[in-house]
Write a protein that holds these residues in place. Sequence first.
Motif, PDB file in Angstrom:
ATOM      1  N   LEU A 245      -7.806   7.192   9.693  1.00 32.55           N
ATOM      2  CA  LEU A 245      -8.935   7.563  10.537  1.00 32.55           C
ATOM      3  C   LEU A 245      -8.486   8.135  11.883  1.00 32.55           C
ATOM      4  N   VAL A 246      -7.442   7.538  12.481  1.00 34.21           N
ATOM      5  CA  VAL A 246      -7.013   7.963  13.817  1.00 34.21           C
ATOM      6  C   VAL A 246      -5.870   8.983  13.772  1.00 34.21           C
ATOM      7  N   ALA A 247      -5.399   9.318  12.591  1.00 31.88           N
ATOM      8  CA  ALA A 247      -4.215  10.183  12.459  1.00 31.88           C
ATOM      9  C   ALA A 247      -4.355  11.498  13.207  1.00 31.88           C
ATOM     10  N   THR A 248      -5.500  12.142  13.101  1.00 36.08           N
ATOM     11  CA  THR A 248      -5.693  13.443  13.734  1.00 36.08           C
ATOM     12  C   THR A 248      -6.513  13.366  15.014  1.00 36.08           C
ATOM     13  N   ALA A 249      -6.847  12.153  15.456  1.00 36.20           N
ATOM     14  CA  ALA A 249      -7.683  11.993  16.657  1.00 36.20           C
ATOM     15  C   ALA A 249      -6.871  12.231  17.924  1.00 36.20           C
ATOM     16  N   VAL A 250      -7.558  12.655  18.965  1.00 36.76           N
ATOM     17  CA  VAL A 250      -6.933  12.859  20.274  1.00 36.76           C
ATOM     18  C   VAL A 250      -6.854  11.517  20.997  1.00 36.76           C
ATOM     19  N   PRO A 251      -5.670  11.107  21.472  1.00 40.50           N
ATOM     20  CA  PRO A 251      -5.531   9.796  22.118  1.00 40.50           C
ATOM     21  C   PRO A 251      -6.503   9.569  23.265  1.00 40.50           C
ATOM     22  N   ASP A 252      -6.738  10.598  24.086  1.00 42.15           N
ATOM     23  CA  ASP A 252      -7.662  10.431  25.220  1.00 42.15           C
ATOM     24  C   ASP A 252      -9.071  10.091  24.750  1.00 42.15           C
ATOM     25  N   HIS A 253      -9.482  10.661  23.615  1.00 44.49           N
ATOM     26  CA  HIS A 253     -10.815  10.358  23.089  1.00 44.49           C
ATOM     27  C   HIS A 253     -10.867   8.916  22.571  1.00 44.49           C
TER      28      HIS A 253
ATOM     29  N   ASP B 194       1.614   3.668  19.816  1.00 44.02           N
ATOM     30  CA  ASP B 194       2.965   3.153  19.941  1.00 44.02           C
ATOM     31  C   ASP B 194       3.349   2.315  18.727  1.00 44.02           C
ATOM     32  N   PRO B 195       4.569   2.487  18.193  1.00 44.12           N
ATOM     33  CA  PRO B 195       5.001   1.702  17.026  1.00 44.12           C
ATOM     34  C   PRO B 195       5.004   0.197  17.278  1.00 44.12           C
ATOM     35  N   VAL B 196       5.359  -0.204  18.507  1.00 43.03           N
ATOM     36  CA  VAL B 196       5.373  -1.640  18.826  1.00 43.03           C
ATOM     37  C   VAL B 196       3.959  -2.199  18.804  1.00 43.03           C
ATOM     38  N   LEU B 197       3.031  -1.462  19.424  1.00 41.66           N
ATOM     39  CA  LEU B 197       1.630  -1.880  19.399  1.00 41.66           C
ATOM     40  C   LEU B 197       1.082  -1.833  17.976  1.00 41.66           C
ATOM     41  N   ALA B 198       1.555  -0.889  17.196  1.00 39.79           N
ATOM     42  CA  ALA B 198       1.111  -0.783  15.802  1.00 39.79           C
ATOM     43  C   ALA B 198       1.488  -2.028  15.019  1.00 39.79           C
ATOM     44  N   SER B 199       2.635  -2.628  15.335  1.00 37.15           N
ATOM     45  CA  SER B 199       3.037  -3.859  14.635  1.00 37.15           C
ATOM     46  C   SER B 199       2.100  -5.010  14.993  1.00 37.15           C
ATOM     47  N   VAL B 200       1.592  -5.004  16.231  1.00 43.73           N
ATOM     48  CA  VAL B 200       0.598  -6.009  16.639  1.00 43.73           C
ATOM     49  C   VAL B 200      -0.682  -5.826  15.837  1.00 43.73           C
ATOM     50  N   ALA B 201      -1.112  -4.581  15.710  1.00 40.23           N
ATOM     51  CA  ALA B 201      -2.324  -4.275  14.942  1.00 40.23           C
ATOM     52  C   ALA B 201      -2.158  -4.696  13.488  1.00 40.23           C
ATOM     53  N   GLY B 202      -0.955  -4.486  12.951  1.00 37.63           N
ATOM     54  CA  GLY B 202      -0.710  -4.836  11.560  1.00 37.63           C
ATOM     55  C   GLY B 202      -0.888  -6.315  11.280  1.00 37.63           C
ATOM     56  N   LYS B 203      -0.651  -7.158  12.291  1.00 36.34           N
ATOM     57  CA  LYS B 203      -0.809  -8.598  12.114  1.00 36.34           C
ATOM     58  C   LYS B 203      -2.273  -9.019  12.107  1.00 36.34           C
ATOM     59  N   GLU B 204      -3.139  -8.179  12.659  1.00 35.54           N
ATOM     60  CA  GLU B 204      -4.559  -8.517  12.741  1.00 35.54           C
ATOM     61  C   GLU B 204      -5.402  -7.822  11.679  1.00 35.54           C
ATOM     62  N   LEU B 205      -4.792  -6.909  10.948  1.00 37.39           N
ATOM     63  CA  LEU B 205      -5.529  -6.152   9.935  1.00 37.39           C
ATOM     64  C   LEU B 205      -5.029  -6.486   8.537  1.00 37.39           C
ATOM     65  N   SER B 206      -5.935  -6.454   7.579  1.00 36.19           N
ATOM     66  CA  SER B 206      -5.507  -6.565   6.185  1.00 36.19           C
ATOM     67  C   SER B 206      -4.816  -5.252   5.815  1.00 36.19           C
ATOM     68  N   PRO B 207      -3.970  -5.244   4.791  1.00 30.85           N
ATOM     69  CA  PRO B 207      -3.284  -3.994   4.402  1.00 30.85           C
ATOM     70  C   PRO B 207      -4.252  -2.837   4.133  1.00 30.85           C
ATOM     71  N   ASP B 208      -5.371  -3.119   3.475  1.00 33.25           N
ATOM     72  CA  ASP B 208      -6.340  -2.061   3.185  1.00 33.25           C
ATOM     73  C   ASP B 208      -6.971  -1.516   4.457  1.00 33.25           C
ATOM     74  N   ASP B 209      -7.309  -2.423   5.374  1.00 35.97           N
ATOM     75  CA  ASP B 209      -7.927  -1.990   6.632  1.00 35.97           C
ATOM     76  C   ASP B 209      -6.941  -1.196   7.482  1.00 35.97           C
ATOM     77  N   GLU B 210      -5.685  -1.633   7.482  1.00 37.93           N
ATOM     78  CA  GLU B 210      -4.677  -0.906   8.258  1.00 37.93           C
ATOM     79  C   GLU B 210      -4.489   0.509   7.714  1.00 37.93           C
ATOM     80  N   LYS B 211      -4.447   0.639   6.408  1.00 38.94           N
ATOM     81  CA  LYS B 211      -4.288   1.958   5.795  1.00 38.94           C
ATOM     82  C   LYS B 211      -5.461   2.873   6.138  1.00 38.94           C
ATOM     83  N   GLU B 212      -6.674   2.340   6.039  1.00 41.48           N
ATOM     84  CA  GLU B 212      -7.855   3.157   6.338  1.00 41.48           C
ATOM     85  C   GLU B 212      -7.907   3.544   7.805  1.00 41.48           C
TER      86      GLU B 212
END
Length: 368
Positions: free
Chosen positions: A323-331, A301-319
């Motif tokens: 990493l999860v771009a092609t992953a299946v959400p259920d997995h 979710d984009p809203v949850l993604a903004s929460v994640a962005g506050k806890e991650l450094s820019p480099d970590d967020e990009k990586e």
Amino acid sequence: MQDHLVLYRKYRPKSFEEIVGQDAVVRALSNALASGRLAHAYLFSGPRGVGKTTIARLIAKAANCANAGAKGPTPCNICESCKRYNEGAAFDVIEIDAASNRGIDEIRELREAIRYAAAHGGRKIYIIDEVHMLTPPAFNALLKSLEEPPEHVIFVLATTEIEKVPATIVSRTQHFEFRRPAVEAIAGRLTEIAKKEGTTLVPQAAHAIALVSEGSFRDAESILGQILAVEDKKITEEEVESVLGLPRRAILFQFYRSLVNKDGAASLAAVGKVGEDGHDMAQFLRSALRLSRLGLFLKLDPVLASVAGKELSPDDEKELRGLVATAVPDHLKKIFMLLADTLEKTKYSPLPELPIQLAILALTVPDN
């Protein structure tokens, strides 16, 4: 003498403007001080190390500041009263640790003491820390003092467990809930302190300390002091990991990536490396669980993604996004749930690595 103080005491805020992460509380108390409408009793609740006792002391200092009228709610820090508070020599602020003074006899002594005027005139402020530790008879004895305190007395009660404070006590105070500060707020505070200490704290290192502190300014500043004892010129993320015994960022991402890709061999190898390096397996699991949670946020979710962005450094967020771009959400959900369950099991396992190894097999080996 100041040079030998631990950092969280050396850089304890001396005015409300220096408080970070508690804007609503500071605004309300500043308005009360400016208008001369301080309550007779306050109740501060919230996690440890977020500023409850610090703000209680600032109330005491501002209430007794000789120049309070001219400076508004801000203590002047130059009058004799403010100097005594800054040096820890003020007789009119009395701090009581309810964890070790929890009985009715101690509260009876307090009730007797509040009858007497402040040593230097002005107000007497009683700060009762961890107030939830008082016994029921002690709470009953305190109740009378909260109902009809002398005009020169202000009570500030502080607790990390508000649910254990009787409703009769809560109703006779002004209750303020302190929030856990954001990671970037803690990191910013650490960067400022490091600069004052003549040290360069790189952003990734400040971010790593802020995460480990779990929302506590006091813990974060204590950790920084611990690291400064080892390295006082430039502090990097690698040095933070080394001093605190944290698993390397690379091994953490390698582990999570292998779980996402269902690569059991690589996952087990990462866990083996963590064990060989002598890292605490529970700490590694907490870090992996946090990374899994943020990966799920970025995916769902984009809203949850903004929460994640506050806890991650820019480099970590990009990586992590990649990493999860092609992953299946259920997995990703399964990884998160299993890691959370595994962290609990680790507490009782005779072999620290066993629960996580079983979780890896459950995530990467097909059912058939």
